[in-house]
Write an enzyme that holds these catalytic residues in place. Sequence first.
Site, PDB file in Angstrom:
ATOM      1  N   LYS A 204      33.731  46.312  31.456  1.00  0.00           N
ATOM      2  CA  LYS A 204      34.564  46.318  30.253  1.00  0.00           C
ATOM      3  C   LYS A 204      33.783  45.737  29.071  1.00  0.00           C
ATOM      4  O   LYS A 204      33.735  46.302  27.995  1.00  0.00           O
ATOM      5  CB  LYS A 204      35.840  45.507  30.494  1.00  0.00           C
ATOM      6  CG  LYS A 204      36.781  45.440  29.326  1.00  0.00           C
ATOM      7  CD  LYS A 204      38.039  44.637  29.659  1.00  0.00           C
ATOM      8  CE  LYS A 204      38.878  44.424  28.421  1.00  0.00           C
ATOM      9  NZ  LYS A 204      40.048  43.550  28.679  1.00  0.00           N
ATOM     10  N   GLU A 210      25.393  40.202  36.062  1.00  0.00           N
ATOM     11  CA  GLU A 210      25.131  40.878  37.332  1.00  0.00           C
ATOM     12  C   GLU A 210      25.043  42.387  37.127  1.00  0.00           C
ATOM     13  O   GLU A 210      24.140  43.065  37.629  1.00  0.00           O
ATOM     14  CB  GLU A 210      26.230  40.563  38.345  1.00  0.00           C
ATOM     15  CG  GLU A 210      26.324  39.089  38.774  1.00  0.00           C
ATOM     16  CD  GLU A 210      27.237  38.267  37.893  1.00  0.00           C
ATOM     17  OE1 GLU A 210      27.558  38.692  36.763  1.00  0.00           O
ATOM     18  OE2 GLU A 210      27.619  37.168  38.341  1.00  0.00           O
ATOM     19  N   GLY A 265      40.608  43.063  33.026  1.00  0.00           N
ATOM     20  CA  GLY A 265      39.690  43.561  34.050  1.00  0.00           C
ATOM     21  C   GLY A 265      40.312  43.632  35.424  1.00  0.00           C
ATOM     22  O   GLY A 265      40.217  44.643  36.108  1.00  0.00           O
ATOM     23  N   ARG A 266      41.037  42.562  35.830  1.00  0.00           N
ATOM     24  CA  ARG A 266      41.607  42.548  37.176  1.00  0.00           C
ATOM     25  C   ARG A 266      42.834  43.438  37.312  1.00  0.00           C
ATOM     26  O   ARG A 266      43.422  43.526  38.380  1.00  0.00           O
ATOM     27  CB  ARG A 266      41.903  41.113  37.601  1.00  0.00           C
ATOM     28  CG  ARG A 266      42.750  40.335  36.621  1.00  0.00           C
ATOM     29  CD  ARG A 266      42.745  38.849  36.956  1.00  0.00           C
ATOM     30  NE  ARG A 266      43.427  38.058  35.929  1.00  0.00           N
ATOM     31  CZ  ARG A 266      42.837  37.603  34.825  1.00  0.00           C
ATOM     32  NH1 ARG A 266      41.560  37.857  34.606  1.00  0.00           N
ATOM     33  NH2 ARG A 266      43.517  36.888  33.930  1.00  0.00           N
ATOM     34  N   GLU A 351      42.589  34.329  39.356  1.00  0.00           N
ATOM     35  CA  GLU A 351      42.030  34.372  37.992  1.00  0.00           C
ATOM     36  C   GLU A 351      43.152  34.453  36.966  1.00  0.00           C
ATOM     37  O   GLU A 351      42.970  34.116  35.801  1.00  0.00           O
ATOM     38  CB  GLU A 351      41.074  35.564  37.825  1.00  0.00           C
ATOM     39  CG  GLU A 351      40.173  35.451  36.610  1.00  0.00           C
ATOM     40  CD  GLU A 351      39.017  36.449  36.609  1.00  0.00           C
ATOM     41  OE1 GLU A 351      39.252  37.642  36.273  1.00  0.00           O
ATOM     42  OE2 GLU A 351      37.877  36.050  36.916  1.00  0.00           O
ATOM     43  N   HIS A 382      42.333  35.874  65.749  1.00  0.00           N
ATOM     44  CA  HIS A 382      41.218  35.335  66.554  1.00  0.00           C
ATOM     45  C   HIS A 382      40.260  34.549  65.675  1.00  0.00           C
ATOM     46  O   HIS A 382      39.099  34.366  66.032  1.00  0.00           O
ATOM     47  CB  HIS A 382      40.519  36.505  67.253  1.00  0.00           C
ATOM     48  CG  HIS A 382      41.478  37.323  68.069  1.00  0.00           C
ATOM     49  ND1 HIS A 382      41.820  37.015  69.361  1.00  0.00           N
ATOM     50  CD2 HIS A 382      42.237  38.395  67.727  1.00  0.00           C
ATOM     51  CE1 HIS A 382      42.710  37.873  69.806  1.00  0.00           C
ATOM     52  NE2 HIS A 382      42.984  38.732  68.828  1.00  0.00           N
ATOM     53  N   LYS A 510      28.991  30.733  33.216  1.00  0.00           N
ATOM     54  CA  LYS A 510      28.063  31.761  32.741  1.00  0.00           C
ATOM     55  C   LYS A 510      27.054  31.146  31.762  1.00  0.00           C
ATOM     56  O   LYS A 510      25.856  31.404  31.828  1.00  0.00           O
ATOM     57  CB  LYS A 510      28.837  32.888  32.046  1.00  0.00           C
ATOM     58  CG  LYS A 510      29.706  33.729  32.988  1.00  0.00           C
ATOM     59  CD  LYS A 510      30.464  34.798  32.203  1.00  0.00           C
ATOM     60  CE  LYS A 510      31.354  35.629  33.127  1.00  0.00           C
ATOM     61  NZ  LYS A 510      32.145  36.649  32.387  1.00  0.00           N
TER      62      LYS A 510
END
Length: 541
Positions: A204, A210, A265-266, A351, A382, A510
């Site tokens: 966005k 990254e 974004g999410r 977030e 498990h 950041k």
Amino acid sequence: MTTATPALSRSAAIARLQSHREQHKWSLRDLFATAPHRAQQFSAEAAGIYLDYSKNHLRDDTLAMLLEFAGQIDLPAQIAALFAGANINNTEHRPALHTALRFQGEPQSEHEQAVADCRAQMRSFVEKVHSGEWRGFSGQPIEHIVNIGIGGSDLGPRMVVEALHPWRVEGLSVHFVANIDGADLSDTIAQLPAEKTLFIVASKSFSTLETLQNALSARQWILDAGCAEGELEKHFVAVSSNIVAARDFGIAAENIFPMWDWVGGRYSLWSAIGLPIALACGFDAFEALLAGANEMDRHFASAPLAENLPVLQALIQFWYRQCWGASSQVTLPYAQRLAKFPAWLQQLDMESLGKGVDRDGQPLDYPSGSVIWGTEGSNGQHSFHQLLHQGTDTIPADFIAIREPTSGLEEQHRWLLACCISQSQALLRGKSQHEAREELERQGHTHREAHALAPHKAVPGNRPSNTLIVDRLDPRHLGALLALYEHKVFAHGCLLGINPFDQWGVELGKLLGAQVHETIGGTVPEDWDGSTRALVEKLLG
Ligand code: F6P
């Protein structure tokens, strides 16, 4: 979305709920024993999803108090503001109109028109790739897609593509790269033919470290394979709201799919961020996903609060967070193809709700977002279910069951459902020390042995859970399920009086990351703490 109710009445409402909690014994076994039809009373259904919330510490008056509080903060008006495109993301002065991304029928607003135009651009692109019309630098058709993105530009599409495995389009493999760790990209492209590979740079902001680092490395990989600079555009498209930066990277204008600042974004998998979904599963499947989410939108916007699935889930989590000291919530999707659902939900919930101040910037004097975690069932049984059953914490659980088999192995599906049902039953019922002693003696243990082992075998029970039944794991029902959780998070944000649509907290890390990186080959600031200085010297010195 306003704080609506003055902080005092929010704290007063929480205090009233806490007093209610302290007034009662809270035995789930007793609640069911005294109300055989409890499951029918404490359940609701919408968009092909059934919510059984009867295995919760809820009495009629509890629910009434929670609903009264929702009324006090005027939750219906806040829901209406969400759909109306009010600037409910108040710190960024923006709407949160992810619901417009899944509009149905004819566009009714400029936002929906922009979405319709983008969908047409997406469909055209998907058809060109699927038909083989889109060719790489050597004239070969595209057979491999690599989505480069992180957070909301990765978790949603990655999860949906895995969940909709049966809808996979033949002859096209779709991969996801997110991590700055070069192993993510290099392991992914190691076996791929560059001339048949196309990258989606999904960002966005088009400024995420990254994503840009991975995109630059991918660019070099394509060039090293023999692609000329002038033909790079055949191997890169972008999804971004930052058109200038995408163009500067070298992506052709016609290969940029727009995003907008009125989508977080999410909350963006329904936008062109969902391009990998459409490529992997077909555009029809992507549109069915949108339709399912839209059906849940209409439910959320119109259902009375007492029958509103996202609202009920938010009220229950709020009750445990504020009055039961529940700092985490575990999500247990009993479907292998939903293995990535917990990771997607972590970003969505944590977030959004991991905030320390209310909408007006005032420090919260009550807990906010919970830790969200989990894994696919039956695997979690498990791994960590021991703690859920006998640990010292009460951790509310969300079970998600898929009614229809997701494979031809129908007996295994019946076992999967039996595991799901029995885990919530065990959390509710437990096993008393007396029951454990009797069981041990029936197994042949002496009275003395049974007495010694019973405390270790007893299971406290009385632990709450929700169970969601999704009719089938297809695009439409998956869309409804994901929208359900988006709206649950929003409603919980309203109950907490916070803004669930910003994420200022990620900026410091950041910034410091760039500063640490700058010390490479340079000097470490004297005023940095000793640990950071030592780590920089050991790792980067
Ligand atoms: O984690 C911070 C964040 O901004 C998320 O909110 C977002 O989904 C992710 O980074 C990726 O951002 P972008 O899509 O701008 O690269």
